[in-house]
Motif scaffolding. Structure first.
Motif, PDB file in Angstrom:
ATOM      1  N   VAL A   7       0.863  -1.184   0.000  1.00  0.00           N
ATOM      2  CA  VAL A   7       0.000   0.000   0.000  1.00  0.00           C
ATOM      3  C   VAL A   7       0.899   1.233   0.000  1.00  0.00           C
ATOM      4  CG1 VAL A   7      -1.855   1.259   1.139  1.00  0.00           C
ATOM      5  CG2 VAL A   7      -1.782  -1.244   1.300  1.00  0.00           C
ATOM      6  N   SER A   8       0.609   2.134  -0.927  1.00  0.00           N
ATOM      7  CA  SER A   8       1.385   3.356  -1.025  1.00  0.00           C
ATOM      8  C   SER A   8       0.513   4.440  -1.646  1.00  0.00           C
ATOM      9  CB  SER A   8       2.662   3.129  -1.854  1.00  0.00           C
ATOM     10  OG  SER A   8       3.516   4.249  -1.746  1.00  0.00           O
ATOM     11  N   GLY A   9       1.117   5.597  -1.842  1.00  0.00           N
ATOM     12  CA  GLY A   9       0.388   6.694  -2.450  1.00  0.00           C
ATOM     13  C   GLY A   9       1.057   8.016  -2.130  1.00  0.00           C
ATOM     14  N   TYR A  10       0.259   9.050  -2.254  1.00  0.00           N
ATOM     15  CA  TYR A  10       0.794  10.394  -2.080  1.00  0.00           C
ATOM     16  C   TYR A  10       1.306  10.649  -0.664  1.00  0.00           C
ATOM     17  CZ  TYR A  10      -1.590  11.532  -6.465  1.00  0.00           C
ATOM     18  OH  TYR A  10      -2.006  11.562  -7.774  1.00  0.00           O
ATOM     19  N   LYS A  11       2.310  11.519  -0.609  1.00  0.00           N
ATOM     20  CA  LYS A  11       2.760  12.072   0.665  1.00  0.00           C
ATOM     21  C   LYS A  11       1.794  13.204   1.000  1.00  0.00           C
ATOM     22  CE  LYS A  11       7.485  10.802  -0.316  1.00  0.00           C
ATOM     23  NZ  LYS A  11       8.575  11.167  -1.188  1.00  0.00           N
ATOM     24  N   PRO A  12       1.648  13.575   2.272  1.00  0.00           N
ATOM     25  CA  PRO A  12       0.619  14.551   2.650  1.00  0.00           C
ATOM     26  C   PRO A  12       0.695  15.871   1.876  1.00  0.00           C
ATOM     27  CG  PRO A  12       1.716  13.689   4.606  1.00  0.00           C
ATOM     28  CD  PRO A  12       2.421  13.125   3.414  1.00  0.00           C
ATOM     29  N   PHE A  13       1.884  16.442   1.755  1.00  0.00           N
ATOM     30  CA  PHE A  13       2.005  17.747   1.097  1.00  0.00           C
ATOM     31  C   PHE A  13       1.635  17.688  -0.387  1.00  0.00           C
ATOM     32  CE2 PHE A  13       6.202  15.825   0.696  1.00  0.00           C
ATOM     33  CZ  PHE A  13       6.520  16.066  -0.640  1.00  0.00           C
ATOM     34  N   GLU A  14       1.726  16.485  -1.000  1.00  0.00           N
ATOM     35  CA  GLU A  14       1.393  16.343  -2.418  1.00  0.00           C
ATOM     36  C   GLU A  14      -0.108  16.511  -2.668  1.00  0.00           C
ATOM     37  OE1 GLU A  14       4.554  13.457  -4.521  1.00  0.00           O
ATOM     38  OE2 GLU A  14       3.394  12.445  -2.955  1.00  0.00           O
ATOM     39  N   VAL A  15      -0.900  16.324  -1.616  1.00  0.00           N
ATOM     40  CA  VAL A  15      -2.357  16.471  -1.752  1.00  0.00           C
ATOM     41  C   VAL A  15      -2.886  17.568  -0.828  1.00  0.00           C
ATOM     42  CG1 VAL A  15      -2.883  14.202  -2.710  1.00  0.00           C
ATOM     43  CG2 VAL A  15      -2.672  14.454  -0.231  1.00  0.00           C
ATOM     44  N   ILE A  48       2.273  -4.507   3.206  1.00  0.00           N
ATOM     45  CA  ILE A  48       3.644  -3.985   3.263  1.00  0.00           C
ATOM     46  C   ILE A  48       3.610  -2.499   2.915  1.00  0.00           C
ATOM     47  CG2 ILE A  48       5.989  -4.116   2.336  1.00  0.00           C
ATOM     48  CD1 ILE A  48       5.424  -6.947   1.405  1.00  0.00           C
ATOM     49  N   ILE A  49       4.312  -1.708   3.707  1.00  0.00           N
ATOM     50  CA  ILE A  49       4.532  -0.294   3.402  1.00  0.00           C
ATOM     51  C   ILE A  49       6.031  -0.031   3.517  1.00  0.00           C
ATOM     52  CG2 ILE A  49       2.242   0.433   4.190  1.00  0.00           C
ATOM     53  CD1 ILE A  49       3.660   1.533   6.752  1.00  0.00           C
ATOM     54  N   SER A  50       6.476   1.090   2.938  1.00  0.00           N
ATOM     55  CA  SER A  50       7.898   1.438   3.084  1.00  0.00           C
ATOM     56  C   SER A  50       8.095   2.475   4.182  1.00  0.00           C
ATOM     57  CB  SER A  50       8.473   1.944   1.751  1.00  0.00           C
ATOM     58  OG  SER A  50       7.927   3.202   1.416  1.00  0.00           O
ATOM     59  N   GLY A  51       7.001   2.867   4.822  1.00  0.00           N
ATOM     60  CA  GLY A  51       7.097   3.769   5.963  1.00  0.00           C
ATOM     61  C   GLY A  51       7.133   5.240   5.622  1.00  0.00           C
ATOM     62  N   GLN A  52       6.800   5.593   4.373  1.00  0.00           N
ATOM     63  CA  GLN A  52       6.831   7.023   4.044  1.00  0.00           C
ATOM     64  C   GLN A  52       5.594   7.708   4.613  1.00  0.00           C
ATOM     65  OE1 GLN A  52       7.237   7.107  -0.238  1.00  0.00           O
ATOM     66  NE2 GLN A  52       5.076   7.469  -0.547  1.00  0.00           N
ATOM     67  N   LEU A  53       5.757   9.000   4.869  1.00  0.00           N
ATOM     68  CA  LEU A  53       4.681   9.798   5.444  1.00  0.00           C
ATOM     69  C   LEU A  53       3.481   9.842   4.508  1.00  0.00           C
ATOM     70  CD1 LEU A  53       6.839  12.787   6.759  1.00  0.00           C
ATOM     71  CD2 LEU A  53       5.781  10.976   8.130  1.00  0.00           C
ATOM     72  N   GLY A  54       2.303   9.992   5.084  1.00  0.00           N
ATOM     73  CA  GLY A  54       1.090  10.118   4.296  1.00  0.00           C
ATOM     74  C   GLY A  54       0.375   8.801   4.137  1.00  0.00           C
ATOM     75  N   THR A  55       0.040   8.472   2.899  1.00  0.00           N
ATOM     76  CA  THR A  55      -0.779   7.298   2.590  1.00  0.00           C
ATOM     77  C   THR A  55      -0.283   6.045   3.303  1.00  0.00           C
ATOM     78  OG1 THR A  55      -1.257   8.226   0.410  1.00  0.00           O
ATOM     79  CG2 THR A  55      -1.707   5.878   0.725  1.00  0.00           C
ATOM     80  N   GLU A  56       1.032   5.829   3.319  1.00  0.00           N
ATOM     81  CA  GLU A  56       1.550   4.587   3.887  1.00  0.00           C
ATOM     82  C   GLU A  56       1.320   4.499   5.394  1.00  0.00           C
ATOM     83  OE1 GLU A  56       5.387   3.345   2.580  1.00  0.00           O
ATOM     84  OE2 GLU A  56       4.967   3.850   0.493  1.00  0.00           O
ATOM     85  N   LEU A  57       1.579   5.578   6.114  1.00  0.00           N
ATOM     86  CA  LEU A  57       1.368   5.528   7.562  1.00  0.00           C
ATOM     87  C   LEU A  57      -0.126   5.534   7.898  1.00  0.00           C
ATOM     88  CD1 LEU A  57       4.276   7.652   9.102  1.00  0.00           C
ATOM     89  CD2 LEU A  57       4.211   5.233   8.462  1.00  0.00           C
ATOM     90  N   TRP A  58      -0.946   6.198   7.072  1.00  0.00           N
ATOM     91  CA  TRP A  58      -2.396   6.110   7.273  1.00  0.00           C
ATOM     92  C   TRP A  58      -2.861   4.675   7.050  1.00  0.00           C
ATOM     93  CZ3 TRP A  58      -2.659  10.792   3.567  1.00  0.00           C
ATOM     94  CH2 TRP A  58      -2.354  11.967   4.266  1.00  0.00           C
ATOM     95  N   ALA A  59      -2.293   4.003   6.047  1.00  0.00           N
ATOM     96  CA  ALA A  59      -2.639   2.600   5.781  1.00  0.00           C
ATOM     97  C   ALA A  59      -2.266   1.729   6.975  1.00  0.00           C
ATOM     98  CB  ALA A  59      -1.941   2.108   4.520  1.00  0.00           C
ATOM     99  N   ALA A  60      -1.119   2.010   7.592  1.00  0.00           N
ATOM    100  CA  ALA A  60      -0.707   1.251   8.774  1.00  0.00           C
ATOM    101  C   ALA A  60      -1.748   1.411   9.884  1.00  0.00           C
ATOM    102  CB  ALA A  60       0.661   1.716   9.259  1.00  0.00           C
ATOM    103  N   TRP A  96       5.251   9.819  15.116  1.00  0.00           N
ATOM    104  CA  TRP A  96       4.196   9.071  14.421  1.00  0.00           C
ATOM    105  C   TRP A  96       4.784   7.812  13.789  1.00  0.00           C
ATOM    106  CZ3 TRP A  96       1.940  10.873   9.112  1.00  0.00           C
ATOM    107  CH2 TRP A  96       0.832  10.091   8.763  1.00  0.00           C
ATOM    108  N   TYR A  97       5.894   7.984  13.085  1.00  0.00           N
ATOM    109  CA  TYR A  97       6.587   6.884  12.423  1.00  0.00           C
ATOM    110  C   TYR A  97       7.017   5.822  13.436  1.00  0.00           C
ATOM    111  CZ  TYR A  97      10.407   4.735   9.646  1.00  0.00           C
ATOM    112  OH  TYR A  97      11.241   3.871   8.994  1.00  0.00           O
ATOM    113  N   GLU A  98       7.628   6.253  14.525  1.00  0.00           N
ATOM    114  CA  GLU A  98       8.078   5.314  15.575  1.00  0.00           C
ATOM    115  C   GLU A  98       6.898   4.533  16.145  1.00  0.00           C
ATOM    116  OE1 GLU A  98      11.163   4.434  16.425  1.00  0.00           O
ATOM    117  OE2 GLU A  98      11.983   5.815  14.936  1.00  0.00           O
ATOM    118  N   SER A  99       5.750   5.210  16.331  1.00  0.00           N
ATOM    119  CA  SER A  99       4.574   4.519  16.885  1.00  0.00           C
ATOM    120  C   SER A  99       4.084   3.430  15.935  1.00  0.00           C
ATOM    121  CB  SER A  99       3.451   5.513  17.189  1.00  0.00           C
ATOM    122  OG  SER A  99       2.820   5.954  16.008  1.00  0.00           O
ATOM    123  N   ILE A 100       4.254   3.637  14.637  1.00  0.00           N
ATOM    124  CA  ILE A 100       3.879   2.623  13.639  1.00  0.00           C
ATOM    125  C   ILE A 100       4.874   1.456  13.703  1.00  0.00           C
ATOM    126  CG2 ILE A 100       3.614   2.144  11.161  1.00  0.00           C
ATOM    127  CD1 ILE A 100       1.380   4.021  12.263  1.00  0.00           C
TER     128      ILE A 100
END
Length: 189
Positions: A7-15, A48-60, A96-100
């Motif tokens: 699962v992936s997608g846009y970073k927050p600032f991109e949207v 699986i996510i790569s841990g990038q901000l935005g869509t991936e952490l929301w998916a987590a 946020w990332y560490e909590s995921i």
């Protein structure tokens, strides 16, 4: 049968999202949840996510919610492109990332070194596509952004392999917004 989804997608600032309590985040998470529920019916076991901000952490966060809702067999893997990807992030994003990461079932990196060059992102994209059965991507070809590269990698892979690409587009989000508005209106009538 799709056992593993990236699962992936846009970073927050991109949207245009600059806070996690932005109402748009709720709609994006609803879209991710709907897609994951349909994949769970098809045998999904890992996200699986790569841990990038935005869509991936929301998916987590959606995966964690689903686990609490009775899908305890669903597992989350965070496979970063390189070590210490969060090194230059703001403290709130690092937290946020560490909590995921703490809640994930599996954490690793494609490259066992800190960032060196853009090639590490290409390697990550190839790795994630090859290790999965389906790509769930919040991406709309009319609004280019960072998801474009993973999308193109998956399209090439799909040409020669049994692979599935599922997109969440801005139109999908609009439908979710309209559904929510209708259900709110129905409550008050």
């Amino acid at each position: 049968m799709s056992k593993v989804a990236v699962v992936s997608g846009y970073k927050p600032f991109e949207v245009g999202i600059f806070k996690n309590d932005d109402p748009a985040v709720g709609y994006i998470k609803t879209a991710i949840k709907k897609s994951l529920l349909s994949l769970l019916d098809d045998g999904l076991e890992w996200v699986i996510i790569s841990g990038q901000l935005g869509t991936e952490l929301w998916a987590a966060e959606v995966v964690f919610d689903l686990q609490l809702e009775g899908y305890s067999e669903l597992q989350l893997a965070v496979i970063t492109p390189f070590l210490e990807q969060e090194a230059s992030w703001k403290d709130t994003n690092k937290e946020w990332y560490e909590s995921i990461l703490v809640q994930a079932d599996f954490v690793d990196s494609v490259s066992r070194k800190p960032y060196e060059n853009p090639q590490q992102f290409r390697l990550k994209n190839h790795f994630l596509v090859k290790k999965s059965d389906v790509l769930l991507l919040f991406y709309d070809s009319e609004k280019e952004g960072s998801p474009k590269y993973l999308y193109e990698t998956a399209q090439k892979y799909e040409e020669e392999n049994e692979y599935q690409i599922r997109l969440i587009t801005f139109y999908d989000l609009q439908l979710i917004v309209e559904e929510e508005q209708l259900s709110q209106r129905d409550k008050f009538e």
